[in-house]
Design an enzyme around this catalytic site. Structure first.
Site, PDB file in Angstrom:
ATOM      1  N   GLU A  29      13.155   1.003  -6.904  1.00 20.74           N
ATOM      2  CA  GLU A  29      12.006   1.561  -5.254  1.00 20.74           C
ATOM      3  C   GLU A  29      12.296   2.834  -5.632  1.00 20.74           C
ATOM      4  O   GLU A  29      12.535   3.229  -4.848  1.00 20.74           O
ATOM      5  CB  GLU A  29      11.656   0.516  -4.341  1.00 20.74           C
ATOM      6  N   LEU A  58       8.077  -4.064  -5.630  1.00 19.53           N
ATOM      7  CA  LEU A  58       8.972  -4.321  -4.229  1.00 19.53           C
ATOM      8  C   LEU A  58       8.828  -5.462  -4.718  1.00 19.53           C
ATOM      9  O   LEU A  58       8.653  -6.479  -3.744  1.00 19.53           O
ATOM     10  CB  LEU A  58       8.381  -4.073  -3.217  1.00 19.53           C
ATOM     11  N   GLU A  60      13.497  -7.497  -4.872  1.00 22.82           N
ATOM     12  CA  GLU A  60      14.827  -6.875  -5.380  1.00 22.82           C
ATOM     13  C   GLU A  60      15.464  -8.047  -6.166  1.00 22.82           C
ATOM     14  O   GLU A  60      16.143  -7.956  -6.838  1.00 22.82           O
ATOM     15  CB  GLU A  60      16.035  -7.041  -3.662  1.00 22.82           C
ATOM     16  N   HIS A 129      18.435  -1.370   7.974  1.00 21.02           N
ATOM     17  CA  HIS A 129      19.171  -0.112   7.633  1.00 21.02           C
ATOM     18  C   HIS A 129      20.347   0.321   7.922  1.00 21.02           C
ATOM     19  O   HIS A 129      20.375   1.223   7.843  1.00 21.02           O
ATOM     20  CB  HIS A 129      18.092   0.739   7.940  1.00 21.02           C
TER      21      HIS A 129
END
Lengths: 326, 325
Positions: A29, A58, A60, A129
C-alpha cells in the site's frame, strides 16, 4: 562509507537488489508513487517503473497471497505491510501457503518472498501500530523470522532475505528507523540468515536480545560496566526463527548467568524458547535462574504509558544485578 | 477450438476414469487404506474434466475441493497413481504420503490444495500477475465452490484481478451445498455469477452437468484471458451425489437428503448424459463404451496395486521439506 539511517540503508538494499535482479518486485500500500509511509521504498518507482513497484489496494491477504504466488512462479517479491499489526489480515496466507508449499510440493516449490513490516513500540502509536508479535511467525515451521538491530545489519540482512529461497518475515523497528546513523558500505554486503552475533564480548553475564531492544540492552551493559565493573556479553539474535542457539549457549556455558530481553509480551514470547534451550543445554553451568525482561501480558498501552511497558536500561540492569547476586 | 471425434472420446474417457478413481478412493477409505478424509466429487466430473481440458500443460490450476481436484488433474493429463498413493499415506504419493490430499504437481501446473477453502483466491493473483509479466500467455484456472464464494478473500482477489486485468478464470462449482448448509441460506441471490458485474468482468452461468457447455464457457474465458482481456467468472451449476465428507451424514442442515432427491440429481449425470449424446452422434458405439470402461477398470486395479505396494515415508524426510537445503 556513507552514514545512513535504517530507512536509508533498507532503501539502498532494495535499490541495489532491484537493479541487480529483474525478478525482484516490490508491492504494497502506497509503496510506489508515495514512496511508503516510512519512506523505505522512496524513489523505487522512478528508477524501476510501475511494473516492478506496485501500488496495491488496502488488501493484506491479497498483497501477501499475490507475493506467494509470484514467488512460486520464480519471482522474488518483497511486499510491505504498513504496520506489523495489519499483517494479521494476511496471517492465513503465510501459515497456509508460504510456510507449507515446499512440503506440499515435495520440495519442488520454494517460496522466495520477503514480507517487510515495521514493528514495535517507541513511537507512541496505538495498538496494532506498536506491537511486537514475532512469536506468531516464529512458531511457524517453514518461515524465517528476521529482526535487524541497526542500519548496517538491516541492509545486509534484507539483501540476504531477498536472495533466500525460503519465505522471510522481516520486522523493521519503527523506533530504530531514524534513531541513529551507521556507516553503511556502498558495495554489496550480506549477512547469513539464521546466525546470531556477539554484539559485545564479556565474561560475567550474558544478555540476549534482538531488534529495537538491543539499544537499551547495550546501554544496560555499559551501565553495568561503569557502575558495577561487570563485563556483560551481549548477543544479538538477528534471526528469531529458526533459532540458532549455539552462540548464546556457548556464552552462558562461560558466564553461567543470563538475562533475556524482548518487548514482546512475556508469556510464550521468544524468551520462553531461549530459556528452554538454555535449560536443555546449559543447565549444569547456570549459577542462578535465568532472568527475563519483557513487555507485559497486556495490549501495548497508548503513548502516555508506553514507557512503562517497554523494557529499558534500568529494568535490564535490575534484572542483571539479580542474576549476578549469588 | 472445434473438438474432433478423438477429443470428445477423451473427454468421456477422462470422466469415466475420474468416477472410477473416486469410487476406488471411497472404497479405500471404507477399508481403512485411505488415511485422510475424502470429499467425493461424484456429480462434478463434467466440470472438472471439461474445464481442465481447456488448459495448456503450463497453465496454472487450483483444482476444486470436490474429489480433491482429481478430475482436473486427469483432465490436465495426470493419472491417479500419485493421487491414490498420497491418500494411502505412501511415499510414492504426490507429497510423499504426508499431506493426505493437500498436494501439488508442479510439472502440470497444479499448484496445490488446502482444506482452508478460499485461501486460493489471493495466491491465484500472484500466478496471474507473474504469468502476465513473463508474457508466456499462461492462464490460471482458479476453482472454488459455492461455500468458498462466501469468503472475504474472494473480494480482494476478484477486485485486484479485474483492476490489473490478470489472466485468471474464476470457476465456481455450485453444487448448492456448503458442507451441510444450502447456499440459499448464505447467499442472497440465485446466481453467484452475478458478482462479476461488480468487478466489471464477464460472469456466466453454465450447466455444470453438461461437459460441452462447460468446455465452451471455459474455453471462451481462457481465450479471453490469454489475449490479455482479463479475468472472468463462470458459475457451473452441478450436483453433489454424496455427503460432504465420506463417513459423515448426508444432511441438509440436520435433515437427511432423501434417496429420491439424490436420484433426481443423478438424472443429470454428466457421464451418462454425455455418453447418450455421443452414442446418438455416432461418435461412440456400445462396444467402445465397454472398452473404455474395461480399460478404466484395469487402470484402477493397477493404481490400487501401485499404492498398496508402495512403502510409507521415512519420518526423517519431514525435516527436509520445511526449509530449502
Amino acid at each position: 562509507m556513507a552514514k545512513m539511517t535504517m530507512v536509508q540503508a533498507l532503501n539502498l538494499a532494495l535499490k541495489q537488489e532491484m537493479a541487480k535482479d529483474d525478478s525482484v518486485i516490490v508491492l504494497g500500500e502506497d509503496v510506489g508513487v508515495d514512496g511508503g509511509v516510512f519512506r523505505v521504498t522512496d524513489g523505487l518507482i522512478n528508477q524501476f517503473g510501475q511494473d516492478r513497484v506496485l501500488d496495491t489496494p488496502l488488501a493484506e491477504s491479497g498483497i501477501v497471497g499475490m507475493s506467494i504466488g509470484m514467488a512460486v512462479y520464480g519471482l522474488k517479491p518483497v511486499c510491505e505491510i504498513q504496520f506489523s499489526g495489519f499483517s494479521y489480515q494476511n496471517f492465513h496466507q503465510i501459515e497456509n501457503h508460504a510456510a507449507r508449499l515446499r512440503l506440499r510440493s515435495r520440495g519442488r516449490y520454494n517460496v522466495p518472498m520477503v514480507l517487510r513490516t515495521p514493528y514495535g513500540g517507541g513511537v507512541r502509536a496505538l495498538e496494532h501500530h506498536s506491537e511486537s508479535r514475532e512469536t506468531f511467525w516464529a512458531h511457524m515451521p517453514g518461515i524465517k523470522m528476521v529482526i535487524p538491530s541497526g542500519p548496517r545489519n538491516a541492509r545486509a540482512l534484507l539483501v540476504s532475505a531477498i536472495r533466500d529461497p525460503d519465505p522471510v518475515i522481516f520486522y523493521e523497528s519503527k523506533a530504530l528507523y531514524r534513531a541513529f546513523r551507521e556507516e553503511v558500505p556502498e558495495e554489496e554486503e550480506t549477512m547469513p540468515i539464521g546466525k546470531p552475533r556477539i554484539a559485545q564480548e564479556g565474561k560475567d553475564l550474558t544478555l540476549i536480545s534482538y531488534g529495537a531492544m538491543m539499544r537499551p540492552t547495550l546501554e544496560a551493559a555499559a551501565g553495568l560496566k561503569e557502575k558495577d565493573g561487570v563485563e556483560a556479553e551481549v548477543i544479538d539474535l538477528l534471526t528469531v526463527s529458526p533459532l540458532d542457539d549455539e552462540i548464546f549457549v556457548q556464552s552462558v556455558l562461560k558466564t553461567g548467568r543470563a538475562v533475556v530481553i524482548h518487548e514482546a509480551p512475556r508469556s510464550f514470547g521468544p524468551g520462553a524458547e531461549i530459556v528452554s534451550r538454555l535449560m536443555e543445554k546449559a543447565f549444569y553451568y547456570l549459577e542462578v535462574p535465568i532472568e527475563r525482561v519483557t513487555g507485559y501480558d497486556i495490549i501495548i498501552p497508548l503513548f502516555s504509558r508506553e514507557k512503562a511497558y517497554l523494557p529499558n536500561a534500568q529494568r535490564i540492569i535490575r534484572a542483571a544485578r539479580k542474576a549476578l547476586s549469588n | 477450438m472445434k473438438l474432433e471425434k478423438d477429443d470428445l472420446i477423451l473427454l468421456y474417457r477422462n470422466m469415466v476414469r475420474t468416477r472410477k478413481l473416486d469410487e476406488l478412493t471411497i472404497k479405500g477409505l471404507q477399508e481403512g487404506k485411505v488415511l485422510s478424509f475424502y470429499h467425493s466429487g461424484q456429480g462434478s466430473e463434467g466440470l472438472a474434466v471439461g474445464s481442465a481440458a481447456c488448459l495448456r500443460k503450463d497453465d496454472y490450476l487450483w483444482g476444486h475441493h470436490r474429489g480433491h481436484g482429481i478430475g482436473y488433474l486427469i483432465g490436465k493429463g495426470l493419472d491417479g497413481k500419485a493421487f491414490l498413493a498420497e491418500h494411502y499415506g505412501k511415499v510414492t504419493g504426490s507429497c510423499l504420503g504426508i499431506s493426505g490430499f493437500h498436494f501439488a504437481e508442479p510439472e502440470y501446473g497444479a499448484l496445490g490444495a488446502a482444506g482452508t477453502i478460499g485461501s486460493q483466491f489471493p495466491i491465484s493473483l500472484g500466478w496471474g500477475l507473474a504469468a502476465k509479466k513473463t508474457g508466456k500467455q499462461q492462464v490460471v484456472l482458479a476453482c472454488f465452490g459455492d461455500g468458498g464464494s462466501n469468503r472475504g478473500t474472494l473480494h480482494e482477489a476478484f477486485n485486484l484481478a479485474a483492476v490489473w486485468k490478470l489472466p485468471i478464470v474464476w470457476l465456481c462449482d455450485n453444487n448448492g451445498m456448503a458442507q451441510y448448509t444450502p447456499i440459499k441460506d448464505t447467499y442472497p441471490k440465485d446466481d453467484i455469477a452475478d458478482l462479476a458485474g461488480g468487478y466489471n468482468m464477464p460472469g456466466v452461468v453454465v450447466d455444470g452437468m453438461d461437459i460441452m457447455a462447460v468446455y465452451e464457457a471455459v474455453e471462451a474465458a481462457v481465450d479471453r484471458a490469454r489475449a490479455g482481456g482479463g479475468p472472468s467468472l463462470i458459475e457451473a451449476k452441478t450436483a453433489r451425489y454424496r455427503s460432504h465428507s465420506e463417513g459423515s451424514p448426508d444432511v441438509s442442515h440436520t435433515v437427511t437428503r432423501s434417496e429420491a432427491e439424490i436420484a433426481e440429481l443423478k438424472k443429470r449425470d454428466p457421464i451418462e448424459t454425455f455418453k447418450i449424446k455421443l452414442l446418438k452422434q455416432g461418435v461412440l458405439t456400445e462396444e467402445m463404451v465397454d472398452q473404455i470402461n474395461k480399460e478404466a477398470d484395469e487402470e484402477i486395479i493397477e493404481t490400487e496395486k501401485f499404492s498398496l505396494d508402495s512403502p510409507p515415508p521415512e519420518p526423517s524426510i519431514l525435516n527436509k521439506l520445511i526449509y530449502a537445503e
